[in-house]
Design an enzyme around this catalytic site. Structure first.
Site, PDB file in Angstrom:
ATOM      1  N   ARG A 114      11.953 -53.981  -5.381  1.00  0.00           N
ATOM      2  CA  ARG A 114      12.199 -52.656  -4.774  1.00  0.00           C
ATOM      3  C   ARG A 114      10.864 -51.817  -4.902  1.00  0.00           C
ATOM      4  O   ARG A 114      10.019 -51.392  -3.854  1.00  0.00           O
ATOM      5  CB  ARG A 114      13.093 -51.808  -5.320  1.00  0.00           C
ATOM      6  CG  ARG A 114      13.323 -50.494  -4.520  1.00  0.00           C
ATOM      7  CD  ARG A 114      14.225 -49.575  -4.988  1.00  0.00           C
ATOM      8  NE  ARG A 114      15.624 -50.285  -4.931  1.00  0.00           N
ATOM      9  CZ  ARG A 114      16.369 -50.596  -5.730  1.00  0.00           C
ATOM     10  NH1 ARG A 114      15.814 -50.726  -7.254  1.00  0.00           N
ATOM     11  NH2 ARG A 114      17.529 -51.345  -5.640  1.00  0.00           N
TER      12      ARG A 114
ATOM     13  N   ASN B 220       8.065 -51.451  -1.878  1.00  0.00           N
ATOM     14  CA  ASN B 220       7.515 -50.194  -1.102  1.00  0.00           C
ATOM     15  C   ASN B 220       6.056 -49.911  -1.280  1.00  0.00           C
ATOM     16  O   ASN B 220       5.614 -49.505  -0.564  1.00  0.00           O
ATOM     17  CB  ASN B 220       8.336 -49.137  -2.168  1.00  0.00           C
ATOM     18  CG  ASN B 220       9.727 -48.717  -1.465  1.00  0.00           C
ATOM     19  OD1 ASN B 220       9.655 -48.333  -0.343  1.00  0.00           O
ATOM     20  ND2 ASN B 220      10.830 -49.324  -2.120  1.00  0.00           N
TER      21      ASN B 220
ATOM     22  N   SER C 280      16.134 -56.896  -8.112  1.00  0.00           N
ATOM     23  CA  SER C 280      15.805 -55.553  -7.193  1.00  0.00           C
ATOM     24  C   SER C 280      15.037 -54.582  -7.783  1.00  0.00           C
ATOM     25  O   SER C 280      14.302 -54.207  -7.015  1.00  0.00           O
ATOM     26  CB  SER C 280      17.435 -55.125  -6.828  1.00  0.00           C
ATOM     27  OG  SER C 280      17.851 -54.512  -8.147  1.00  0.00           O
TER      28      SER C 280
END
Lengths: 267, 156
Positions: A207, A211, A203
């Site tokens: 992440r 993004n 994660s």
């Protein structure tokens, strides 16, 4: 026609890394170069301040650096209650390095690739038609290799400190004796906990990558599709992205601290 | 988009950067910050102490001033008293002096008068004898009648 500039080709060109090597042994030269350059900018500028840091009235740049150091230090102090001299420098490195890499996103998407192509000897016509063979992806955090490397480093530290603090048995016990503390369900616990453990670095890496990749992609789309309207659109997206850039750096740092804090907790 | 050797390169870079930060960046910066924080805390404490000291000193000064004023008032009071006393004494002395001079004067006048009286008596006795001699128209031996004359003088 191969010579025509298509939107698809434009986008694809922007999303391709400059690389050498084959298969696994492919090196993304642009990611490596930009990330290491920015890392050097970080450590050398901070080192120059650290070398002549005065206890008296600090200069403006020292103030700025100290602000960041204190901010990171407070974040660590609030979350991490053990004593480990590695955590705060680790958090500082992650925060500033990721922040600098993310900020590469703000540089207009065509500047550096075009400059690189020109330096590489391509003509204006080749570059304009999208047929340049020189690729340049300037935001290292839009490369999964970059974010995965950071996450992997954090993951290794998590495992290392878990075993160091709790012992190998304690670490294993945390994997199988939780959340259902009955021998009948140890196998189930183990699957659950291993997934949870691996999900942490995954994660972290995904992440940040997601993004920034999405942000970069939208910049490219705006540049490729919107014609003259890209001017206000770029501004609006950049203003919004200005929030995402430090936020993602902060989240990566914060989660690193939290994960390592969990690794230090002895139940 | 695949993971490749770049991952290894970045991992090594990451490790080196973290190591460098831990060794050469974090300790001096954090040390400087903490030391300055201590310094500021000390400074604040010192200023607070100084403020308290100043307050105390001011209180003391006020007290001393009050004391000094009281002392001054006392001294003035004493001086006034002394002055009155001196004036009284001097007045008394003056009075005494005057009395003395007056009484001396009286005494002198008395003495003068007595002497004059004596003289007069003497002269009166001579006059009386001369008068008597004239009246009697004869020579009288003054020495022979001196006892009568003396009696006469005493009666004057």
């Amino acid at each position: 026609m191969a010579g025509e500039l298509t939107t698809q080709g434009y986008i694809k060109h922007h999303l391709t890394n400059a690389s050498v090597g084959e298969g696994f042994w492919t090196w993304h030269v642009d990611t490596l170069a930009w990330s290491i350059l920015l890392g050097l900018v970080f450590i050398l500028s901070f080192r120059s301040v650290a070398k002549k840091a005065t206890v008296g009235v600090p200069g403006k740049f020292q103030c700025f650096v100290e602000m960041i150091v204190e901010f990171v230090g407070n974040s660590v102090k609030d979350t991490f209650h053990g004593k480990n001299p590695l955590i705060a420098p680790l958090a500082l490195t992650i925060f500033v390095w990721v922040l600098l890499m993310n900020f590469m996103d703000i540089i207009p998407v065509d500047w550096l690739p075009t400059a690189a192509a020109l330096i590489g000897g391509e003509s204006w016509e080749t570059i304009a038609s999208g047929n340049s063979h020189i690729y340049m992806k300037v935001v290292p955090t839009t490369d999964l290799n970059m974010t995965a490397a950071l996450a992997l480093g954090v993951f290794v530290l998590m495992i290392f400190y878990s075993i160091k603090i709790k012992g190998f048995g304690g670490f294993m016990k945390e994997l199988y004796a939780h959340p259902f503390n009955t021998p009948w369900l140890y196998w189930f616990n183990f699957i659950l906990e291993v997934i949870a453990l691996i999900a942490k670095p995954m994660s972290l890496a995904l992440r940040l990558f997601g993004n920034l990749y999405a942000g970069e992609l939208i910049f490219i789309l705006i540049a490729g599709l919107m014609g003259i309207w890209q001017l206000p659109a770029h501004f609006i997206w950049a203003a919004f992205h200005l929030l995402v850039i430090p936020l993602q750096a902060f989240i990566f740092m914060m989660l690193t601290i939290v994960y390592l804090s969990l690794a230090h907790e002895d139940h | 988009m695949n993971l490749n050797a770049t991952l290894l390169g970045e991992s090594i870079a990451f490790i080196v950067f973290v190591w460098f930060t831990m060794k050469y960046v974090w300790p001096p910066l954090n040390g400087a910050i903490e030391e300055r924080q201590n310094k500021i805390a000390d400074g604040l404490a010192a200023s607070e102490r100084a403020e308290k000291d100043l307050e105390l000193a001011q209180e003391k000064a006020t007290e001393q001033l009050k004391e000094a004023k009281a002392q001054a008032a006392e001294i003035i009071e004493q001086a006034k008293k002394r002055a009155t006393q001196i004036v009284d004494e001097e007045t008394q002395k003056g009075h005494d002096e005057r009395e003395k001079i007056i009484s001396q004067g009286y005494a002198e006048v008395d003495a003068e008068r007595n002497r004059a009286k004596e003289d007069l008596r003497q002269q009166v006795s001579v006059l009386a004898v001369a008068g008597a001699a004239k009246i009697l128209e004869r020579h009288i031996d003054a020495a022979a009648h001196s006892d009568i004359l003396d009696k006469l003088v005493a009666e004057l």
